[in-house]
Design an enzyme around this catalytic site. Sequence first.
Site, short mmCIF file in Angstrom:
data_model
loop_
_atom_site.label_atom_id
_atom_site.label_comp_id
_atom_site.label_asym_id
_atom_site.label_seq_id
_atom_site.Cartn_x
_atom_site.Cartn_y
_atom_site.Cartn_z
CE LYS A 276 93.11 99.06 22.51
NZ LYS A 276 93.51 100.35 21.87
CE LYS B 2 82.99 101.17 19.03
NZ LYS B 2 83.80 101.95 18.05
CE LYS C 171 87.72 107.39 19.37
NZ LYS C 171 87.35 106.12 18.71
CG ASP D 89 88.50 107.49 15.72
OD1 ASP D 89 87.79 106.48 15.78
OD2 ASP D 89 88.02 108.63 15.47
CB THR E 52 87.17 98.94 11.57
OG1 THR E 52 88.21 99.13 12.53
CG2 THR E 52 85.89 99.55 12.08
CG ASN F 198 91.40 101.74 8.76
OD1 ASN F 198 90.55 101.28 9.52
ND2 ASN F 198 92.46 101.05 8.41
P1 NDP Z 1 90.05 107.89 8.22
O1 NDP Z 1 90.67 109.16 8.68
O2 NDP Z 1 90.91 106.80 7.73
O3 NDP Z 1 88.97 108.20 7.07
C1 NDP Z 1 87.89 109.05 7.26
C2 NDP Z 1 87.18 109.17 5.93
O4 NDP Z 1 85.92 109.79 6.10
C3 NDP Z 1 87.95 110.00 4.92
O5 NDP Z 1 87.71 109.49 3.65
C4 NDP Z 1 87.31 111.38 5.09
O6 NDP Z 1 87.44 112.22 3.96
C5 NDP Z 1 85.87 110.95 5.26
N1 NDP Z 1 85.03 111.95 5.88
C6 NDP Z 1 85.22 112.61 7.04
N2 NDP Z 1 84.20 113.44 7.29
C7 NDP Z 1 83.34 113.28 6.26
C8 NDP Z 1 82.09 113.85 5.92
N3 NDP Z 1 81.51 114.76 6.69
N4 NDP Z 1 81.48 113.44 4.77
C9 NDP Z 1 82.05 112.52 3.97
N5 NDP Z 1 83.24 111.95 4.23
C10 NDP Z 1 83.87 112.34 5.35
O7 NDP Z 1 89.15 107.41 9.45
P2 NDP Z 1 88.61 105.94 9.76
O8 NDP Z 1 88.22 105.25 8.52
O9 NDP Z 1 89.55 105.31 10.70
O10 NDP Z 1 87.30 106.31 10.62
C11 NDP Z 1 86.05 106.52 10.02
C12 NDP Z 1 84.96 106.36 11.06
O11 NDP Z 1 85.03 105.03 11.62
C13 NDP Z 1 85.04 107.29 12.26
O12 NDP Z 1 83.73 107.57 12.72
C14 NDP Z 1 85.76 106.44 13.32
O13 NDP Z 1 85.47 106.90 14.62
C15 NDP Z 1 85.15 105.09 13.03
N6 NDP Z 1 85.89 103.94 13.50
C16 NDP Z 1 87.20 103.77 13.18
C17 NDP Z 1 87.88 102.64 13.61
C18 NDP Z 1 89.30 102.38 13.24
O14 NDP Z 1 89.82 101.35 13.68
N7 NDP Z 1 89.95 103.23 12.47
C19 NDP Z 1 87.21 101.63 14.46
C20 NDP Z 1 85.81 101.87 14.65
C21 NDP Z 1 85.20 103.00 14.20
P3 NDP Z 1 88.73 113.20 3.78
O15 NDP Z 1 89.87 112.28 3.39
O16 NDP Z 1 88.30 114.14 2.70
O17 NDP Z 1 88.94 113.85 5.09
O1 2IT Z 2 86.15 103.66 17.49
C1 2IT Z 2 86.92 102.68 17.64
O2 2IT Z 2 86.53 101.60 18.08
C2 2IT Z 2 88.31 102.85 17.26
N1 2IT Z 2 88.69 103.90 16.77
C3 2IT Z 2 89.30 101.74 17.53
C4 2IT Z 2 89.82 101.82 18.92
C5 2IT Z 2 90.93 100.87 19.27
O3 2IT Z 2 91.35 100.93 20.42
O4 2IT Z 2 91.37 100.08 18.43
#
Ligand code: NDP
Ligand code: 2IT
Length: 449
Positions: free
Chosen positions: A92, A116, A128, A168, A211, A243
Amino acid sequence: MYRSAYLNNLLSEVKEKYAGQKEFIQAVEEFFDSMDFLIDKEPKIVEYSILERIIVPERIITFRIPWVDDSGKIRVNTGYRVQFSSAIGPYKGGMRFDKSVNLSILKFLGFEQVFKNSLTGLPMGGGKGGSDFDPKGKSDAEVMRFCQALMSELYRHIGPDTDVPAGDLGVGGREIGYMFGQYKKLTNTFTGTLTGKGLSFGGSLARPEATGYGLCYFAGEMLKTFKNTDFKGKKVLVSGSGNVATYAMKKVRELGGTVVGFSNTQGYVADPNGIDVDLVFELVAKDKRKIISGYVEKHPGVKTGSCPRDIWKTPCDVALPCATQSEINLENAKELKSNGCYMVAEGANMPCDLEAIRFFNENGVIFAPGKASNAGGVAVSGLEMSQNSQRLSWSFEEVDSKLHDIMVNIFKNCHETAKKFGVETNLALGANIAGFMKVYEAMLAQGVC
Ligand code: NDP
Ligand code: 2IT
């Protein structure tokens, strides 16, 4: 340097064998930092080669993704699915679409996901996947054709009891919808094989929020336990504006905190008087690439710059890095500390470098690792799987309340474990050991496989 020669040797082997995989090596090294406390107490870890096994994915699938762009040109990307561990449940974890995607990044993410998912208390293994496809600037039709092309290969490797992908970085509701449609068509089944689905076809309420909200529930427990306080009146720096970041900002505001900054790949915005969170949501919905300029246009008095890392120079009480890996290095960690930050909880996966984490631990900055503090997303994905299996859907309040309980339990589990090992505030150690124990027990019980 570890006390255990065994871990030292194993880490050297990992560094040599996977020399180009710096993100994966960091994830393993951070995990071994904690295993050093456990290895003497659990001789079966060495006897049964648990660590040698746990750091190697059960399966890695790499495939070609040919697709046609709007001008009729054939484009090719690489797709991956890293099926890391099925010890405690089906693989997952999310799919990431970003031009930086490579095997090192997906292996580090898959490795973290194993522990996690274990921490959530739900029966989910770790995996992943993703692609080096860059969704920026692509039309809807191009994104759809790419998702369909990806799923034309991936479908044969996944399933509701085998591997359940989700979103992600770069993958949200739109991409999940397109991938789900193609999966359904190719398999002629309607199952919960992907999570993060739209509400009209099996998605869970509160998955988009999960998240960011979960991160704040976890951080709230840290504030209560270690500082006898809550979010009220705290200055909170949130990086990213995707997100995780946007829903973290929303929940911080709801809990009485003031968001003092946000960022994206093009730069950052900081305002000690408080970020206009509604405006951020509005700008994200309109055009993600114009968030910073759009914000500065409406609030010309804010501090802004084109280097995203400069956000960490902003004074704050709490930092929630929610963008991507390695966004806080040692220098940024020192800047945070010298500007008053006393707590960091990771919303992204591995946003802090190892040196930064060690600096926080040695300098009284309470630190929560992403594998614990951002587990809310996958936890609600697990709840989506349960709802799909039961053919039921729960209300927002019901899911949010379960999410809250899961995050409180994860915090307690990490905290209690850290305490047991004499390092009460070391939540990284607590998360690694607590997450590991369940996977370790399952591996012992299942024999050599
Ligand atoms: P999104 O694609 O929704 O958003 C990513 C954001 O981070 C965007 O605003 C992007 O900017 C910005 N970004 C990317 N790289 C950089 C950088 N080097 N410096 C500054 N800003 C940056 O992704 P998520 O919010 O889903 O994911 C963000 C993080 O959270 C990741 O590490 C992901 O693995 C983790 N995560 C996500 C989960 C989920 O359910 N979505 C769950 C758990 C963890 P721009 O728009 O300019 O690209
Ligand atoms: O990093 C993470 O935990 C996620 N991107 C969410 C994974 C999921 O299966 O919901």
